[in-house]
Design an enzyme around this catalytic site. Structure first.
Site, PDB file in Angstrom:
ATOM      1  N   GLU A 185       1.064  -0.514  -5.135  1.00  0.00           N
ATOM      2  CA  GLU A 185       0.110   0.562  -5.386  1.00  0.00           C
ATOM      3  C   GLU A 185       0.948   1.839  -5.515  1.00  0.00           C
ATOM      4  OE1 GLU A 185      -3.515   3.204  -3.554  1.00  0.00           O
ATOM      5  OE2 GLU A 185      -1.923   2.411  -2.294  1.00  0.00           O
ATOM      6  N   ASP A 241       0.824  -1.205   0.000  1.00  0.00           N
ATOM      7  CA  ASP A 241       0.000   0.000   0.000  1.00  0.00           C
ATOM      8  C   ASP A 241       0.860   1.257   0.000  1.00  0.00           C
ATOM      9  OD1 ASP A 241      -2.650   1.331   0.407  1.00  0.00           O
ATOM     10  OD2 ASP A 241      -1.697   1.967   2.270  1.00  0.00           O
TER      11      ASP A 241
END
Length: 741
Positions: free
Chosen positions: A475, A422
Site C-alpha cells: 500500500e 500497510d
C-alpha cells in the site's frame, strides 16, 4: 540435611536480593550448586524461591522418588535452602512443594542449564529472522525427557526479567530468568507447564523501576481482548490438506493470472445479533465466508489485520502481537483450519500486515525493557502523530529480524498466500506527515528512510527465498519508483502495488454530475499513462468508505436509478481496466451506509432487486474476468491494451481493447452519461461476430435493458484506425464488454 548449612552458601545480600526480586542473575543462586567445604564432600546446595509455600522437600527423580531431604525456610518470604548428598546429575531431583491448597511435585527450573545455543543468539544479533522463530516467545517442548515451556524474550537493558502467570500466582519472585548477555535475551524453562497457560513478563528497567507487566511480543497466542495476557500455544503440528493448492498457488498469483480480491473485516462481516452482536469465529467463517467469496467469483479473500490488537476501533491496524491470530476469532489452530478450507475450495487468503508502527498500550512494546527498544528514542523518528503510535526502529537488527520473522511466520505457519503491507509510504519518507523541523534527515541529508528501504527489500527477498509462491503487495500512495521492481534491479521487490492514483482519479470522475464529466475526461484516461510502471492492484478498499467519504454508491450522482447505474458502469470499467481487482465488503451489493466496524454489512438490502443487481454484476464480472484471458493475461504488458476511443469527452464515452498473448480480444465500451447513444460506430480489432458478453444495463441487474441483443457484427468499414467497425447501441450509464468469436 545439615542444620549447619541451613543457609547453604547464601549471605545476607543474596537473601535480600532474592526475596525482593532484585538479583540480576537468579540462576547463580537458585537451583543446585556445589559447596566446596560442605559435609559430606561434594554435597550440593539447593535453593528455591517459593513464596507462600509451607514446606519444600527434595525427592530423587528416578525410581520411587525417595525423599532426599527437606529444604529449610531461610526467610519468611519464601526462600528455602538446604544441602543434599552429591547428585549424579544436576537435575537428578524433584521438588515436592506443599502449598496451602495441595502438594506439587515438579522439576526445578533452576536445575536446567543454558537453553538457547550461542549460534542462534548470534544470528539474532545479526538480524536473522529464523533466530526469532527458533528462539523467542514461549515453546512447549520436551527438554531432556521433561515436558514444559521454554520462555525467551529480548530485553537487553533490563535489570531483571521474570515470567509470571497463573502457574506462579503472577509473582515475579518465582521465576526470574537467565540473561544471555551476548544477545540481551532472557530465558527460562518452566517444567510441567503446558499449552493454554497465560503469562506475561515482569521487567525491572535499568533505573530499577518495575514496569507494567508486558505481553510477549513473540507470543503465538493471546487472550481475547480486552484481556491482555499472552498464552502458550499448542505446538502440535497442524495437519494440512491443501497440498494441491500450495503447489500451484505461485502460478495462480502471477501477473498474467486473474486476481480478484474480496477485502473483509473479519469481526464484522457477519455479526450474530441474537448472541450479543458477536462476530463469527474462524470455523463459522470457513462455513459461510469461503463459499460466499468463491461463489461470487473472487480468487482471494483479504483480511484487515488479524494479528492480535487491543483496540477494536483500529480494525487491526494497531497490532501488538504480530505472531498471534486474534483470539476474537478462536484459536490459532482454528485460523489454520480456515486457511486449509479456503485452499481446498480454490480460494487464496491474504492478510494485511503492519510493520510501520505499533500502539503505545502499557502492556505492549513501548519502552519494553525500560528504554526505547522497538521504537526510536527521538520522537521525531519514533512517534507517529497521525495515529498516536510508535514507529519501529527498523535500523536495529533485532527489530528488523522480529518483523521479518512475523512475516515469514504467517506465510509458513499458516500457509497464508500473501501479505498486503500497510502504510508503506509512511515508512519510506522521514518527513511523512511532518512539518519542517519535525523530522530527522538521513545520513545524506535527504528525506528518504534508508533503513526502511533496506528493511522492505530484505523482507521481499526473504519471502521470495523462503516461501514458494507467496506474494507481497504494497500500500504505497506516492510515485516512489520501482516498488514492484526486483531487488537486484534496485527496486523494493513487491509483487504488486495498490494503484491509489487510479482509485482517486476515477472516483473523482464518477462523483461528478454526468453533465460535467466532459470536463474531467482525463481522470479516467490518465491511469493508462503509468499503468505499466508497476504491477498494480486497483483498490476500492475500506479506506474509501469511512470517515465521511460515503459508500461507493453514495459517491455516485443522480437519482436512485442513476446511482445504481453509475456504480454498475464503474465496476465494469474497473474489471476491464489493466490491474488486479480489490473490493471491500458491502461494496459488492451497493451498501448505502459507510463501513461501521460495530455493524455487519447491510445484508438485508439484497432483498431489493437493485442491490441484488449490483451483486450479480460483481459476480458476473468476476466470472468473465477469470474466463476471458484477454481481460487478465497481459495486465503487466503494454501490448495487452489499446485505446479505441479515448478522446470522446463530449459524449463521455470510452472504448478500449484488451488482448491476450495469442491475439484473443475483448472490447469494453463505457457510456458515462444517462443519455443512450444509438448508432454509435466503433472501430473494432477484427471483423465478424462479437458476443455482447456483459451489459451492465441488463434488466437482470436493474438496468433499462437496452443493448445489442447479445451480439454485433463488425463490417469492413474503417473507423478509429481500424479496418472494421460496428454500429452499437450504448445504454445509459453502462459498460458493455464484447468478446470476439
Amino acid at each position: 540435611m545439615s542444620e549447619h548449612h541451613a543457609f547453604a552458601g547464601l549471605d545476607a545480600a543474596d537473601i535480600d536480593s532474592l526475596i525482593h526480586a532484585r538479583h540480576g542473575d537468579a540462576f547463580a543462586r537458585l537451583g543446585p550448586h556445589p559447596i566446596a567445604d560442605a559435609h559430606p564432600p561434594s554435597a550440593v546446595a539447593i535453593r528455591a524461591m517459593l513464596p507462600n509455600a509451607n514446606a519444600v522437600h527434595v525427592l530423587a527423580r528416578d525410581g520411587d522418588h525417595a525423599r532426599l531431604g527437606t529444604l529449610e525456610r531461610v526467610h519468611a518470604d519464601g526462600l528455602f535452602a538446604g544441602i543434599v548428598a552429591p547428585l549424579a546429575d544436576p537435575r537428578a531431583y524433584l521438588l515436592e512443594i506443599e502449598w496451602p491448597g495441595g502438594t506439587q511435585i515438579t522439576e526445578d527450573p533452576y536445575a536446567f542449564g543454558a537453553l538457547l545455543s550461542d549460534h542462534w543468539l548470534h544470528q539474532l544479533a545479526v538480524s536473522d529472522p529464523a533466530a526469532v522463530l527458533e528462539c523467542l516467545g514461549s515453546r512447549h517442548l520436551d527438554l531432556g525427557g521433561t515436558w514444559g515451556v521454554r520462555f525467551a524474550v529480548w530485553a537487553p537493558n533490563a535489570r531483571r526479567v521474570s515470567v509470571v502467570g497463573d502457574f506462579n500466582s503472577w509473582d515475579g519472585r518465582r521465576h526470574p530468568m537467565r540473561l544471555r548477555h551476548s544477545a540481551g535475551v532472557w530465558e527460562i524453562f518452566v517444567p510441567r507447564l503446558g499449552p493454554g497457560a497465560r503469562y506475561k513478563y515482569e521487567i525491572v528497567g535499568p533505573n530499577g523501576a518495575t514496569l507494567p507487566l508486558k505481553a510477549d511480543p513473540c507470543a503465538q497466542q493471546t487472550e481475547c481482548p480486552p484481556a491482555t495476557a499472552s498464552v502458550v500455544a499448542d505446538a502440535t503440528p497442524f495437519v494440512w490438506n491443501d497440498h494441491e493448492w500450495m503447489q500451484t498457488r505461485g502460478e495462480r498469483q502471477q501477473a498474467d493470472k486473474p486476481v480478484a480480491i474480496y477485502e473483509v473485516h473479519a469481526e464484522s462481516w457477519i455479526r450474530v445479533a441474537e448472541d450479543g452482536r458477536r462476530g463469527l469465529n474462524w470455523d463459522e467463517l470457513a462455513e459461510r465466508l469461503v463459499p460466499y467469496a468463491k461463489g461470487m467469483g473472487f480468487t482471494h479473500v483479504e483480511f484487515l489485520p488479524i494479528a492480535e490488537y487491543p483496540f477494536g476501533g483500529s480494525w487491526g491496524y494497531q497490532p501488538l502481537s504480530l505472531f498471534a491470530p486474534s483470539a476474537r476469532f478462536g484459536s490459532p489452530e482454528a485460523f489454520a483450519r480456515f486457511v486449509d478450507r479456503a485452499h481446498q475450495e480454490g480460494l487464496g487468503v491474504l492478510i494485511d500486515w503492519v510493520p510501520a508502527h505499533f500502539p503505545n498500550d502499557a502492556h505492549g512494546m513501548i519502552e519494553f525493557d525500560g528504554t526505547p527498544l522497538y521504537e526510536h528514542a527521538d520522537p521525531r523518528e519514533g512517534f507517529h502523530k497521525d495515529w498516536n503510535t510508535m514507529i519501529y526502529n527498523l535500523g536495529r537488527h533485532e527489530v528488523a529480524a522480529y518483523l521479518h520473522a512475523s512475516a515469514l511466520g504467517w506465510l509458513t505457519r499458516y500457509h497464508v498466500d500473501g501479505l498486503r503491507v500497510d502504510a508503506v509510504a509512511s515508512m519510506l519518507y522521514r518527513d511523512y506527515s511532518r512539518a519542517a523541523g519535525e523530522w530527522v534527515p538521513n545520513i545524506h541529508g535527504g528525506r528518504e528512510n534508508l533503513e526502511a528501504i533496506a528493511f522492505l527489500r530484505k523482507l521481499n527477498a526473504e519471502v521470495a527465498h523462503h516461501v514458494k509462491g507467496a506474494i507481497t503487495i504494497a500500500e504505497e500512495s506516492t510515485a516512489w519508483p520501482g516498488v514492484t521492481a526486483k531487488v537486484h534491479d534496485g527496486g523494493l521487490g513487491f509483487d504488486y502495488k495498490w494503484n491509489m492514483g487510479w482509485m482517486h482519479d476515477t472516483l473523482k470522475y464518477m462523483h461528478e454530475d454526468p453533465v460535467h464529466r466532459r470536463h474531467h475526461h482525463h481522470h479516467m484516461t490518465f491511469g493508462m499513462i503509468y499503468a505499466y510502471s508497476e504491477r498494480f492492484v486497483l483498490p476500492l478498499s475500506h479506506d474509501e468508505v469511512v470517515y465521511g467519504k460515503g459508500s461507493l454508491i453514495n459517491k455516485m450522482p443522480g437519482d436512485r436509478w442513476q446511482q445504481f447505474a453509475n456504480l454498475r458502469a464503474y465496476l465494469g470499467f474497473m474489471w476491464t481496466h489493466p490491474g488486479k481487482k480489490l473490493l471491500f465488503m458491502g461494496g459488492e451489493f451497493g451498501q448505502f451506509a459507510e463501513f461501521n466496524h460495530d455493524e455487519s454489512p447491510h445484508w438485508h438490502l439484497l432483498d431489493d432487486p437493485m442491490h441484488g443487481g449490483i451483486q450479480k454484476v460483481v459476480r458476473d464480472l468476476n466470472r468473465l474476468y477469470q474466463h476471458e484471458t484477454a481481460l487478465h493475461a497481459r495486465d503487466a504488458d503494454p501490448g495487452g491494451f489499446e485505446w479505441l476511443i479515448g478522446d470522446d469527452a463530449s459524449n463521455s464515452v470510452f472504448a478500449y481493447a484488451r488482448y491476450d498473448a495469442h491475439g484473443r480480444a475483448a472490447v469494453a465500451i463505457c457510456n458515462m452519461t444517462p443519455v443512450p447513444r444509438e448508432h454509435y460506430r466503433i472501430g473494432l480489432p477484427r471483423g465478424g461476430r462479437w458476443i455482447e458478453a456483459m451489459n451492465t444495463d441488463a434488466g437482470v441487474y436493474g438496468g433499462s435493458n437496452m443493448g445489442n441483443s447479445g451480439m454485433i457484427y463488425a463490417e469492413p468499414v474503417p473507423e478509429h484506425g481500424k479496418p472494421d467497425s460496428a454500429t452499437l447501441v450504448l445504454p445509459p450509464l453502462a459498460t458493455l464488454i464484447l468478446i470476439a468469436e
